[in-house]
Enzyme design. Sequence first.
Site, short mmCIF file in Angstrom:
data_model
loop_
_atom_site.label_atom_id
_atom_site.label_comp_id
_atom_site.label_asym_id
_atom_site.label_seq_id
_atom_site.Cartn_x
_atom_site.Cartn_y
_atom_site.Cartn_z
N LYS A 1 -49.57 -10.27 -17.54
CA LYS A 1 -50.26 -8.99 -17.39
C LYS A 1 -49.86 -8.40 -16.06
O LYS A 1 -49.51 -9.13 -15.13
CB LYS A 1 -51.78 -9.21 -17.40
N1 GLU Z 1 -52.39 -4.51 -23.44
C1 GLU Z 1 -52.49 -4.96 -24.79
C2 GLU Z 1 -53.36 -6.21 -24.86
O1 GLU Z 1 -54.18 -6.45 -24.01
C3 GLU Z 1 -51.15 -5.10 -25.49
C4 GLU Z 1 -50.17 -6.06 -24.88
C5 GLU Z 1 -48.77 -6.00 -25.47
O2 GLU Z 1 -48.58 -5.27 -26.42
O3 GLU Z 1 -47.91 -6.68 -24.93
O4 GLU Z 1 -53.29 -6.95 -25.80
#
Ligand code: GLU
Length: 420
Positions: free
Chosen positions: A104
């Site tokens: 993240k």
């Molecule tokens: N931000 C989204 C999540 O928390 C998507 C992450 C992604 O598609 O890599 O799942």
Amino acid sequence: MIQSFYNSVLEQIDDTAERISLDSGIHKMIRKPERELTVTIPIEKDNGEIEVFTGYRVQHSSARGPCKGGIRYHPDTNIDEVKALATLMSLKCAVSNLPYGGAKGGVTCSPSKLSKKELQRITKRYAAMILPIIGPRADIPAPDINTNAETMGWIMDAVSMYKGSTVLDIVTGKPLELGGSLGRREATGRGVMINTIEILKKLNINPKKTSIAIQGFGNVGSIAAELLEDIGCKICAISDVSTGLYNSNGLDIPNILLYINSESRPPLLKEYNLKKDDEFISNKELLEGDVDVLIPSALENQIHIENADNIKAKIIVEGANGPVSKKADEILAEKEVKIIPDILANSGGVVVSYFEWVQSIQSFFWDINEVNENLKKIMLKSFAEVWYISKKERITLREAAYRLAIKKIACAVQLRGIFP
Ligand code: GLU
């Protein structure tokens, strides 16, 4: 005291590790991210002054494949939040059996106070700063709160300029014109809808007689509202940062969506022209309202030790990451509230991110039916697996999802063997 988000995630991991007698070494590994990067992002503002922001990229685990996860822009973003979110991504990808680990990113900033040009400069400088650790086979970013397809296009461009040629598979959630996937924008909300229908089926509740409250009307909440209304559910309450809206007979979601989608920066709900019987409500009233299903789709830690007892919904579908703290989770379990945990409920986004990555690598793009059918297939399979474990072991859906995920990550670590 309300426990921190990261603490909630670690406590849940500790609980699960104990219950499945996880090897203590692997438990220690899963508790810690593999890599944490903090970067400084100086940009020239539109008025010529220099402002300095802080950004992060945390890679929690690459045991099952390249790290995967979004990038968040928010004034409260900090390293512990990003660590918690990266950990949840590893678990989320494992539950859906995607060939990914978890990561993240985040930048501490207030997007509403920045111009588009300033956001573009922040994004490109941030991309340059995390470039040493991201890559199509290493770590693939995507959108999260306050970032979108446009942001991903900027990242793709920054990375491509460094590499000397266009690198489509470096990010997912890109604009359709730049190698994005059909259905990616709607995917998280669609996944939330699929999970909601599945749990209603299991509990023998007619969707047409179901009242729903949705906290957060961004990419996840607004699409979930639209799709759930389409199948006949009554969306009685919604909210954004400015206010909540309530109508016991169901809000006019298409009209609210028209209003929200009328400008490039969505207008606030507090300025919406109320229709007959609509009323404004507070965030507290939304969370504690008398509805069948509550879908928190905003930020973490919205339901905590101080308000968990007041929740009236019998079903919670976690559109957001970490909206229910660990202590609240225990209180709600005692009240027999069924919670579809984040790592299952909101996994639709990363599932279609995976499809986008595959399409970008192959330079071969799917039609919308193929995307949505494959999404549904994966979501139903994950739901069925988690439901089965929860019934068989008589545990909550969260505990079941954590068991499934942690066992998969542990298995990958064991099969690979510890390096060196
Ligand atoms: N931000 C989204 C999540 O928390 C998507 C992450 C992604 O598609 O890599 O799942």
